[in-house]
Write an enzyme that holds these catalytic residues in place. Structure first.
Site, short mmCIF file in Angstrom:
data_model
loop_
_atom_site.label_atom_id
_atom_site.label_comp_id
_atom_site.label_asym_id
_atom_site.label_seq_id
_atom_site.Cartn_x
_atom_site.Cartn_y
_atom_site.Cartn_z
N ASN A 10 6.66 -1.46 -10.59
CA ASN A 10 6.96 -0.93 -9.25
C ASN A 10 8.05 -1.83 -8.68
O ASN A 10 7.78 -2.92 -8.19
CB ASN A 10 5.68 -0.99 -8.41
N ARG A 93 7.30 3.48 -11.10
CA ARG A 93 7.16 4.20 -9.84
C ARG A 93 8.56 4.51 -9.31
O ARG A 93 9.40 3.62 -9.19
CB ARG A 93 6.43 3.32 -8.83
N HIS A 182 3.61 8.77 -1.09
CA HIS A 182 2.28 8.27 -1.48
C HIS A 182 1.59 9.26 -2.42
O HIS A 182 0.36 9.30 -2.50
CB HIS A 182 1.34 8.09 -0.27
N ARG A 243 6.20 1.84 11.66
CA ARG A 243 6.91 3.11 11.86
C ARG A 243 6.23 3.94 12.93
O ARG A 243 4.99 3.99 12.99
CB ARG A 243 6.95 3.92 10.56
N GLU A 386 -2.87 3.14 -7.46
CA GLU A 386 -1.62 3.81 -7.82
C GLU A 386 -1.15 3.38 -9.21
O GLU A 386 -0.59 4.18 -9.96
CB GLU A 386 -0.55 3.53 -6.76
#
Ligand code: AMP
Length: 405
Positions: A10, A93, A182, A243, A386
């Site tokens: 990743n 990823r 995601h 965010r 993940e």
């Protein structure tokens, strides 16, 4: 010797996270992180799981190529190097796969070109992902490299959910649509939730709430995503660590015209200095809860706004799905914050949603139900993984089957 191991990479803008997984039983052989790449204070932390040995290197690591070479050297020291015949593939990823990539994809030059073409819609992520793939290919040109896209799980969304209400000609010209992110987490968690209920994913409708520093919700109908809260970029939707999530788009014109802010300043403001952090100066839910418990008003307001938005999405996705079998909480906040789970579901008894106080307070690493035994809708905590999802998808592609179930 059969090749049964997958290295998951990743690659972020200044970091590389990795795990080496044996797909025979899903066990981790090694894991680590290189952070602050390109700075004087870079750091590599590597764990060799078999002997519990964790090694740390401090000092400048100039770029992703140097970082991956350092990772390869550490793996080599444990006898797990990239040259090992047991390594079946590297799974990468990749954040943005646009509309083009709907599945994990074996990397070739055309695939790299297409990921590069998506940089304008993912300027922070896709360049680093690309560098990671290119470097890994240079180190092991003969090894299959698989790109697993964060957006792929959401490509099943119907046009009614994926499109914004703007002229389709303009939207298509500039690739403006709702992609969602995601995805590997939503895929994994919705499947694990079905497993927890003892059902096949095709039989259950799940609302997945991925609440980490970034946060997104998805509505998953019989294993297929039909709506998700992030859009063209990961800025839309829930209140997140830094965010803003949803706001009236006119806020941007207003900040430009009245506030005199530039486009780049607004971009940074909404992505990095808003959300929980913008509201109260903290983006860690542990700290916010501590302040709430001490009677801090700003922290209380931040928490309330966070929960209000979450509830709106639960209600919206209930309506989108029509029938809901489970609501699953995952990621850093979802897995660990009992107060967030309790508050998000409070008052939704009319929808069949409730949390059992004692079950909700139990901590653990396993997927578990936190709703009362007689609840109409299961509420679950389902730890996301993940890396395992990327490894499983990668292995399935190169081996023809990757099911660990
Ligand atoms: P993630 O992006 O999934 O790694 O989640 C990171 C976020 O999880 C942190 O910013 C924290 O807000 C939150 N978090 C981690 N541990 C806890 C905890 N024990 N209680 C509440 N929030 C937590």
């Amino acid at each position: 010797m059969s090749s049964t191991r997958v290295l998951v990479l990743n690659s972020g803008s200044s970091s590389v996270k990795y795990q080496l997984i044996d797909m025979r039983d899903g066990s981790r052989l090694a894991a680590g992180l290189v952070e602050r790449i390109g700075e004087q204070t870079s750091r590599l932390i590597h764990t060799h799981v078999a002997d519990g040995d964790t090694r740390e290197q401090n000092g400048p690591i100039a770029d992703h190529e140097a970082a991956l070479k350092a990772v390869a050297a550490e793996l080599g020291r444990d006898g797990l190097g990239l040259d090992s015949p047991e390594l079946a593939a590297i799974g990468h990823r990749v954040v943005h796969g646009g509309m083009f990539f709907t599945e994990p994809t074996l990397v070739d030059e055309n695939v790299l070109t297409e990921i590069e073409r998506l940089i304008p819609v993912a300027p922070l992520h896709n360049p680093a992902n690309l560098t990671g793939i290119r470097t890994a290919r240079a180190l092991r040109p003969d090894l299959p490299q698989v790109a697993v896209f964060d957006t792929a799980f959401h490509t099943t969304m119907p046009e009614s959910a994926a499109r914004y209400a703007i002229d389709p000609k303009i939207a298509d010209r500039y690739r403006v649509r709702r992609y969602g992110f995601h995805g590997t987490s939503h895929a994994y968690v919705s499947r694990e939730t079905a497993r927890l209920l003892g059902k096949d994913p095709s039989e259950v409708n799940v609302i997945v709430l991925h609440l980490g520093n970034g946060a997104s919700a998805s509505a998953v109908e019989g294993g297929r995503c039909v709506d998700t809260s992030m859009g063209l970029t990961p800025l839309e939707g829930l209140v997140m660590g830094t965010r803003s999530g949803d706001l009236d788009p006119a806020v941007i014109f207003h900040l430009e015209r009245v506030g005199g802010m530039s486009t780049d300043e607004i971009d940074t403001f909404l992505n990095k200095r808003s959300g929980l952090f913008g509201l109260c100066g903290d983006n860690d839910m542990r700290e916010i809860r501590r302040r709430v418990d001490e009677g801090d008003e700003r922290a209380r307001l931040a928490f309330d706004i966070y929960i209000h938005r979450l509830k709106k999405y639960i209600g919206a996705y209930y309506a989108v799905l029509g029938r809901v079998d489970a609501v699953a909480f995952t990621a850093g906040v979802g897995e660990n914050s009992a107060p967030v789970r309790e508050a998000a579901v409070a008052g939704l008894e009319g929808l069949g949603l409730a949390v059992d106080g004692e079950l909700n307070a139990v901590r653990g690493d396993e997927a578990r139900l936190i709703s009362p035994a007689d609840a109409r809708v299961a509420v679950a905590v389902v730890p996301t993984d993940e890396e395992m999802e990327i490894a499983t998808q990668t292995y399935a592609l190169v081996n023809g089957s990757g099911n660990l179930t």
